[in-house]
Design a protein around this motif. Sequence first.
Motif, PDB file in Angstrom:
ATOM      1  N   ARG A 205      87.396  30.836  -1.190  1.00 14.08           N
ATOM      2  CA  ARG A 205      87.729  29.670  -0.232  1.00 14.08           C
ATOM      3  C   ARG A 205      87.528  30.105   1.031  1.00 14.08           C
ATOM      4  O   ARG A 205      86.978  29.249   2.144  1.00 14.08           O
ATOM      5  CB  ARG A 205      88.836  28.855  -0.715  1.00 14.08           C
ATOM      6  CG  ARG A 205      88.972  27.937  -2.015  1.00 14.08           C
ATOM      7  CD  ARG A 205      90.012  27.333  -2.273  1.00 14.08           C
ATOM      8  NE  ARG A 205      90.038  26.559  -3.513  1.00 14.08           N
ATOM      9  CZ  ARG A 205      91.124  26.339  -4.077  1.00 14.08           C
ATOM     10  NH1 ARG A 205      92.246  26.502  -3.860  1.00 14.08           N
ATOM     11  NH2 ARG A 205      90.815  25.531  -5.262  1.00 14.08           N
ATOM     12  N   ALA A 206      88.442  31.233   1.431  1.00 12.69           N
ATOM     13  CA  ALA A 206      88.203  31.607   2.909  1.00 12.69           C
ATOM     14  C   ALA A 206      86.941  31.826   3.131  1.00 12.69           C
ATOM     15  O   ALA A 206      86.666  31.628   4.218  1.00 12.69           O
ATOM     16  CB  ALA A 206      89.233  32.876   2.798  1.00 12.69           C
ATOM     17  N   LEU A 207      86.145  32.665   2.378  1.00 13.12           N
ATOM     18  CA  LEU A 207      84.775  32.790   3.028  1.00 13.12           C
ATOM     19  C   LEU A 207      83.921  31.631   3.171  1.00 13.12           C
ATOM     20  O   LEU A 207      83.152  31.635   3.990  1.00 13.12           O
ATOM     21  CB  LEU A 207      84.228  33.863   1.955  1.00 13.12           C
ATOM     22  CG  LEU A 207      84.822  35.255   1.914  1.00 13.12           C
ATOM     23  CD1 LEU A 207      84.016  36.212   0.735  1.00 13.12           C
ATOM     24  CD2 LEU A 207      84.602  36.145   3.222  1.00 13.12           C
ATOM     25  N   THR A 208      84.191  30.686   2.365  1.00 10.18           N
ATOM     26  CA  THR A 208      83.250  29.340   2.430  1.00 10.18           C
ATOM     27  C   THR A 208      83.842  28.897   3.539  1.00 10.18           C
ATOM     28  O   THR A 208      83.026  28.317   4.489  1.00 10.18           O
ATOM     29  CB  THR A 208      83.554  28.434   1.254  1.00 10.18           C
ATOM     30  OG1 THR A 208      83.491  29.202  -0.115  1.00 10.18           O
ATOM     31  CG2 THR A 208      82.942  27.183   1.360  1.00 10.18           C
ATOM     32  N   ALA A 209      85.090  28.670   3.998  1.00  8.62           N
ATOM     33  CA  ALA A 209      85.592  28.373   5.316  1.00  8.62           C
ATOM     34  C   ALA A 209      84.941  28.994   6.464  1.00  8.62           C
ATOM     35  O   ALA A 209      84.412  28.374   7.522  1.00  8.62           O
ATOM     36  CB  ALA A 209      86.928  28.206   5.216  1.00  8.62           C
ATOM     37  N   LYS A 210      84.932  30.338   6.282  1.00  8.60           N
ATOM     38  CA  LYS A 210      84.400  30.987   7.506  1.00  8.60           C
ATOM     39  C   LYS A 210      83.006  30.864   7.588  1.00  8.60           C
ATOM     40  O   LYS A 210      82.537  30.854   8.878  1.00  8.60           O
ATOM     41  CB  LYS A 210      84.551  32.634   7.104  1.00  8.60           C
ATOM     42  CG  LYS A 210      84.414  33.532   8.186  1.00  8.60           C
ATOM     43  CD  LYS A 210      84.615  34.948   7.923  1.00  8.60           C
ATOM     44  CE  LYS A 210      83.983  36.063   8.932  1.00  8.60           C
ATOM     45  NZ  LYS A 210      84.356  37.302   8.414  1.00  8.60           N
ATOM     46  N   LEU A 211      82.046  30.716   6.624  1.00  7.60           N
ATOM     47  CA  LEU A 211      80.840  30.569   6.548  1.00  7.60           C
ATOM     48  C   LEU A 211      80.612  29.169   7.031  1.00  7.60           C
ATOM     49  O   LEU A 211      79.587  28.980   7.791  1.00  7.60           O
ATOM     50  CB  LEU A 211      80.010  30.497   5.048  1.00  7.60           C
ATOM     51  CG  LEU A 211      78.685  30.503   5.071  1.00  7.60           C
ATOM     52  CD1 LEU A 211      78.050  31.675   5.832  1.00  7.60           C
ATOM     53  CD2 LEU A 211      78.226  30.590   3.696  1.00  7.60           C
ATOM     54  N   ASP A 212      81.263  28.240   6.677  1.00 14.77           N
ATOM     55  CA  ASP A 212      81.067  26.807   7.368  1.00 14.77           C
ATOM     56  C   ASP A 212      81.461  26.748   8.996  1.00 14.77           C
ATOM     57  O   ASP A 212      80.490  26.313   9.614  1.00 14.77           O
ATOM     58  CB  ASP A 212      82.435  25.849   6.615  1.00 14.77           C
ATOM     59  CG  ASP A 212      81.812  24.853   5.958  1.00 14.77           C
ATOM     60  OD1 ASP A 212      80.294  24.716   5.806  1.00 14.77           O
ATOM     61  OD2 ASP A 212      82.540  24.111   5.219  1.00 14.77           O
ATOM     62  N   ARG A 213      82.167  27.585   9.319  1.00 11.33           N
ATOM     63  CA  ARG A 213      82.541  27.644  10.720  1.00 11.33           C
ATOM     64  C   ARG A 213      81.200  28.221  11.494  1.00 11.33           C
ATOM     65  O   ARG A 213      81.033  27.997  12.672  1.00 11.33           O
ATOM     66  CB  ARG A 213      83.759  28.426  11.154  1.00 11.33           C
ATOM     67  CG  ARG A 213      85.095  27.469  10.875  1.00 11.33           C
ATOM     68  CD  ARG A 213      86.254  28.366  11.434  1.00 11.33           C
ATOM     69  NE  ARG A 213      86.498  29.577  11.126  1.00 11.33           N
ATOM     70  CZ  ARG A 213      87.102  29.828   9.830  1.00 11.33           C
ATOM     71  NH1 ARG A 213      87.614  29.138   9.048  1.00 11.33           N
ATOM     72  NH2 ARG A 213      87.243  31.245   9.414  1.00 11.33           N
ATOM     73  N   GLN A 214      80.989  29.603  10.941  1.00  7.79           N
ATOM     74  CA  GLN A 214      79.765  30.234  11.345  1.00  7.79           C
ATOM     75  C   GLN A 214      78.361  29.081  11.562  1.00  7.79           C
ATOM     76  O   GLN A 214      77.703  29.138  12.305  1.00  7.79           O
ATOM     77  CB  GLN A 214      79.498  31.490  10.566  1.00  7.79           C
ATOM     78  CG  GLN A 214      80.235  32.390  11.032  1.00  7.79           C
ATOM     79  CD  GLN A 214      80.384  33.541  10.066  1.00  7.79           C
ATOM     80  OE1 GLN A 214      79.283  33.762   9.304  1.00  7.79           O
ATOM     81  NE2 GLN A 214      81.040  34.851  10.428  1.00  7.79           N
TER      82      GLN A 214
END
Length: 180
Positions: free
Chosen positions: A80-89
């Motif tokens: 979930r954290a990586l998905t959120a980070k990827l979304d922001r990027q």
Amino acid sequence: MSLIAIGMNLMLAGLLVAALMMGFRLNIRLKHLRDSHDGFARAVAELDVAAARAEQGLADLRAATDEATDALADRIEKARALTAKLDRQLQGAPQAAAASSPRAARVAFRQEEAEVDVADVERVTHRLGALLSAAREPRVRPEPERFVRPDVAPTRQRPRFEDDLFDGPAERVTMGGARR
């Protein structure tokens, strides 16, 4: 010695011999009973050991399940954290690419095409959460079928006089007035 004294002594000797024979038979039966009791005690002890091993195995299985659940929860949180980070990027990439160069703009355009839809991310996140909650809930296991022993015919027949004891008076008399 009189004839009565000799007769009484012989009768007493006969009774003593009969008592010795009955004592010997009783001793043999008691020995068999003790042996069967010892065998039963050994079987109960083995059953107790097997039950203790089964309980330990269940405790180990519960601990392994809890450990796997925790590991899965950690992985889901990281995903979930990586998905959120990827979304922001991905959301910040088109603006930065458009400002830098035309080549970067083409790369940003391709990334926009490859960008994952937010609904897809939410769907996957919801599915992972459902799997995690299902892993934490205890599973309902079907009850094992119980062993049903088929009716076994008796190996010996009862003596006929036992039948006569339990028959009613009308059943004892057959045709012609003769008894069975």
